[in-house]
Enzyme design. Structure first.
Site, mmCIF file in Angstrom:
data_model
loop_
_atom_site.group_PDB
_atom_site.id
_atom_site.type_symbol
_atom_site.label_atom_id
_atom_site.label_comp_id
_atom_site.label_asym_id
_atom_site.label_seq_id
_atom_site.Cartn_x
_atom_site.Cartn_y
_atom_site.Cartn_z
ATOM 1 N N ASP A 1 102.281 25.652 32.330
ATOM 2 C CA ASP A 1 101.058 25.343 32.391
ATOM 3 C C ASP A 1 101.135 23.781 32.025
ATOM 4 O O ASP A 1 102.239 23.407 31.897
ATOM 5 C CB ASP A 1 100.095 26.127 31.989
ATOM 6 C CG ASP A 1 98.957 25.934 32.700
ATOM 7 O OD1 ASP A 1 98.638 24.940 33.537
ATOM 8 O OD2 ASP A 1 97.871 26.576 32.208
ATOM 9 N N HIS A 2 100.083 23.184 31.890
ATOM 10 C CA HIS A 2 100.138 21.858 31.559
ATOM 11 C C HIS A 2 101.259 21.402 30.821
ATOM 12 O O HIS A 2 101.648 22.069 29.722
ATOM 13 C CB HIS A 2 98.725 21.418 30.756
ATOM 14 C CG HIS A 2 97.363 21.837 31.294
ATOM 15 N ND1 HIS A 2 96.408 22.002 30.716
ATOM 16 C CD2 HIS A 2 97.285 22.462 32.546
ATOM 17 C CE1 HIS A 2 95.340 22.408 31.606
ATOM 18 N NE2 HIS A 2 96.118 22.860 32.644
ATOM 19 N N CYS B 1 96.221 33.484 31.012
ATOM 20 C CA CYS B 1 96.439 32.073 30.664
ATOM 21 C C CYS B 1 96.617 31.934 29.139
ATOM 22 O O CYS B 1 95.468 32.066 28.564
ATOM 23 C CB CYS B 1 95.438 31.090 31.314
ATOM 24 S SG CYS B 1 95.704 29.428 30.820
ATOM 25 N N HIS C 1 90.741 33.445 36.371
ATOM 26 C CA HIS C 1 91.214 32.690 35.201
ATOM 27 C C HIS C 1 90.230 32.526 34.176
ATOM 28 O O HIS C 1 89.047 32.614 34.268
ATOM 29 C CB HIS C 1 91.334 31.164 35.913
ATOM 30 C CG HIS C 1 92.195 30.414 35.015
ATOM 31 N ND1 HIS C 1 91.622 29.582 33.713
ATOM 32 C CD2 HIS C 1 93.394 29.882 34.784
ATOM 33 C CE1 HIS C 1 92.308 28.816 33.175
ATOM 34 N NE2 HIS C 1 93.515 28.973 33.851
ATOM 35 N N TYR D 1 100.047 17.619 34.868
ATOM 36 C CA TYR D 1 100.770 18.339 35.959
ATOM 37 C C TYR D 1 101.672 17.075 36.372
ATOM 38 O O TYR D 1 102.124 17.059 37.523
ATOM 39 C CB TYR D 1 99.688 18.410 37.085
ATOM 40 C CG TYR D 1 98.836 19.804 36.972
ATOM 41 C CD1 TYR D 1 99.510 20.980 36.845
ATOM 42 C CD2 TYR D 1 97.655 19.791 36.358
ATOM 43 C CE1 TYR D 1 98.920 22.113 36.907
ATOM 44 C CE2 TYR D 1 96.978 20.869 36.058
ATOM 45 C CZ TYR D 1 97.626 22.199 36.286
ATOM 46 O OH TYR D 1 96.941 23.228 36.212
ATOM 47 N N HIS E 1 99.863 31.986 33.346
ATOM 48 C CA HIS E 1 100.033 30.625 32.997
ATOM 49 C C HIS E 1 100.474 30.611 31.610
ATOM 50 O O HIS E 1 99.865 31.283 30.815
ATOM 51 C CB HIS E 1 98.702 30.019 33.030
ATOM 52 C CG HIS E 1 98.188 29.784 34.444
ATOM 53 N ND1 HIS E 1 96.894 29.139 34.593
ATOM 54 C CD2 HIS E 1 98.220 30.179 35.539
ATOM 55 C CE1 HIS E 1 96.500 28.935 35.715
ATOM 56 N NE2 HIS E 1 97.517 29.626 36.425
HETATM 57 C C1 DNO Z 1 93.660 23.808 34.764
HETATM 58 C C2 DNO Z 1 93.816 25.113 35.507
HETATM 59 C C3 DNO Z 1 92.348 25.518 35.953
HETATM 60 C C4 DNO Z 1 92.704 26.744 36.880
HETATM 61 C C5 DNO Z 1 91.238 27.286 37.426
HETATM 62 C C6 DNO Z 1 91.368 28.615 38.193
HETATM 63 O O1 DNO Z 1 94.582 23.268 34.870
HETATM 64 O O2 DNO Z 1 94.463 25.936 34.839
HETATM 65 O O3 DNO Z 1 91.677 24.506 36.677
HETATM 66 O O4 DNO Z 1 93.317 26.488 38.179
HETATM 67 O O5 DNO Z 1 90.357 27.421 36.334
HETATM 68 O O6 DNO Z 1 90.300 28.803 39.050
#
Ligand code: DNO
Length: 356
Positions: free
Chosen positions: A317-318, A245, A207, A331, A272
Site C-alpha cells: 500500500d502507500h 488493510c 475497506h 502511489y 493491503h
Molecule cells: C487509500 C485507499 C482507499 C481505498 C478505499 C476503498 O489509499 O486504500 O482510498 O481505496 O477506501 O474504497
C-alpha cells in the site's frame, strides 16, 4: 496469495503498466474506472477496454478498487434504491466481463484522512502522516484545501475537487445518522446486492475506515474486530467479505492485526499490507514496509494470512516518495515496488519454512 499493484489508469497514474510488469512477481493490477462519477453504471464496453489495455501489457485485472458507494446509499436518502440498482448493474457488467473482486468502503463523506501528504522523514523521503491534534484544530473544508494543495497535481481518491465543493451539503446529509443507523444502511445495501454477487461470484471486500475512528464527528463503523465480525454475521455470505488493510486497522494500536486476520478466515478477499510508524498514539506516519522501519511486525501479519490459507490478491500500500519521484502521494512506483519485493520475500520464507 497473488502480489498485485494498484493502478489508476493511464490518464491518472504516473506509473505505467510496463513498469508494473517489471516488478518481480507482479502479474495483476487492481484498478478502476477513475473517471466514472460515483453512482453511474459502468458499461461493459468500458470495462472490456480497460481489461484489454491491462492484458495487452502482459498483466491481468485482479480486482477493482473501488466501485464507490454513493452517499445516498450510505445516508439512506430517498434516492438510495436508484443508486443501488445502478450498483447492481455495474456488478453485473463486471461479472459478465469475468471480474470477481470489488473493493469498496462505507465511510461517510471522506475516504481516508491524513493531515499531511508530504511529511519529511530522517532519510529524506516524504510520507503521508496523521496527527489527531491537527484534525481537532481545523474544520473539514480547511482540510480539503490543505490536502488539495499538496497532491503533486494528482486527483486523490475520495478527495476529488467536485466532492470538496459539496462538503457542507454532505455533512448535512449525515446529520442524525449514528453508528447503529450506518450499520443498518450497510446491511440494507449488502442484502440488496448479494443475489447479483452470488450469480456472478463477485466477492465484495469492504475497506476499513482510515483512520479507524470517527473524524469530524462523522460515524465510522469498520474500525475493529468486533464491528467487522458483526458485519460478517449481519449478512452471512462468503461474498460479503473484507479488504484487510493493515495500515487502516493498524491506526488503532488496540487492534491486534494477526488476531483479526485469523478471526476473518474465509472472508478476507483482498489485502493491503503496509506499515505505520507511531510517534505517539495520536501521531503516525507511513513508513517503509520493512518491519524495523515502522511499528508493525510485518512477518506476523503475512504469517497470519498464510495460516488462514489466504489466496486472494495482496498489494503493497502507500509507499514513501523516494528517489525524486513525482507521483500521487502514496502511489509512486519505487517504494511500492520495494514493498512488493519485501512482502514476496517474507511469503517465500514462510512457505519454505512451513514445508520443511
Ligand atoms: C487509500 C485507499 C482507499 C481505498 C478505499 C476503498 O489509499 O486504500 O482510498 O481505496 O477506501 O474504497
Amino acid at each position: 496469495m497473488e502480489m498485485t499493484l494498484r493502478w489508476y489508469g493511464k490518464q491518472f497514474d504516473s506509473v505505467t503498466l510496463e513498469q508494473i510488469r517489471q516488478i518481480p512477481g507482479v502479474k495483476g493490477v487492481i484498478t478502476t474506472l477513475y473517471d466514472v462519477p460515483v453512482g453511474e453504471v459502468w458499461t461493459r464496453e468500458r470495462i472490456r477496454s480497460m481489461k484489454e489495455e491491462v492484458e495487452n501489457a502482459g498483466l491481468h485485472v485482479a480486482g477493482i478498487e473501488s466501485v464507490n458507494v454513493h452517499d445516498a446509499i450510505k445516508a439512506a436518502t430517498s434516492e438510495r434504491d436508484f443508486y443501488i440498482e445502478n450498483y447492481i448493474k455495474t456488478l453485473e457488467n463486471l461479472g459478465k466481463e469475468d471480474i470477481h473482486l470489488v473493493c469498496y468502503n462505507f465511510m461517510p463523506v471522506f475516504d481516508w484522512t491524513r493531515t499531511e501528504l508530504a511529511r519529511k522523514r530522517p532519510d529524506g523521503s516524504t510520507v503521508l502522516a496523521y496527527t489527531k491534534e491537527a484534525v481537532d484544530r481545523i474544520n473539514p473544508e480547511e482540510m480539503f484545501q490543505t490536502i488539495g494543495s499538496d497532491t503533486n497535481g494528482f486527483v486523490m481518491p475520495g478527495w476529488e475537487p467536485e466532492r470538496m465543493e459539496k462538503v457542507k451539503e454532505l455533512f448535512e446529509l449525515y446529520k442524525g445518522i449514528d453508528e447503529e443507523q450506518l450499520f443498518e444502511n450497510l446491511k440494507y445495501f449488502l442484502t440488496k446486492i448479494m443475489d447479483v454477487c452470488n450469480q456472478y461470484d463477485i466477492k465484495m471486500a469492504i475497506h476499513p475506515d482510515d483512520p479507524a475512528w470517527s473524524v469530524f464527528g462523522l460515524p465510522r463503523i469498520i474500525i475493529n474486530k468486533e464491528n467487522i465480525l458483526r458485519m460478517m454475521n449481519m449478512v452471512d455470505d462468503v461474498h460479503n467479505g473484507v479488504t484487510f488493510c493493515s495500515g487502516s486497522y493498524g491506526t488503532n494500536l488496540e487492534n491486534d492485526l494477526p488476531d483479526m486476520i485469523r478471526s476473518l478466515k474465509g472472508r478476507i478477499h483482498f489485502a493491503h499490507v503496509r506499515n505505520l510508524k507511531f510517534n505517539s498514539p495520536d501521531d503516525f506516519e507511513e513508513s517503509a514496509h520493512l518491519s524495523s522501519d515502522g511499528s508493525f511486525d510485518m512477518y506476523a501479519i503475512m504469517k497470519a494470512l498464510y495460516e488462514i490459507g489466504f489466496e486472494g490478491p495482496i498489494r503493497p500500500d502507500h509507499g514513501r516518495m523516494i528517489w525524486g519521484e513525482k507521483a500521487m502521494p502514496g502511489y509512486g512506483l519505487y517504494d511500492r515496488a520495494l514493498g512488493a519485493a519485501y512482502l514476496n520475500g517474507i511469503w517465500e520464507a514462510i512457505e519454505k519454512g512451513e514445508k520443511k
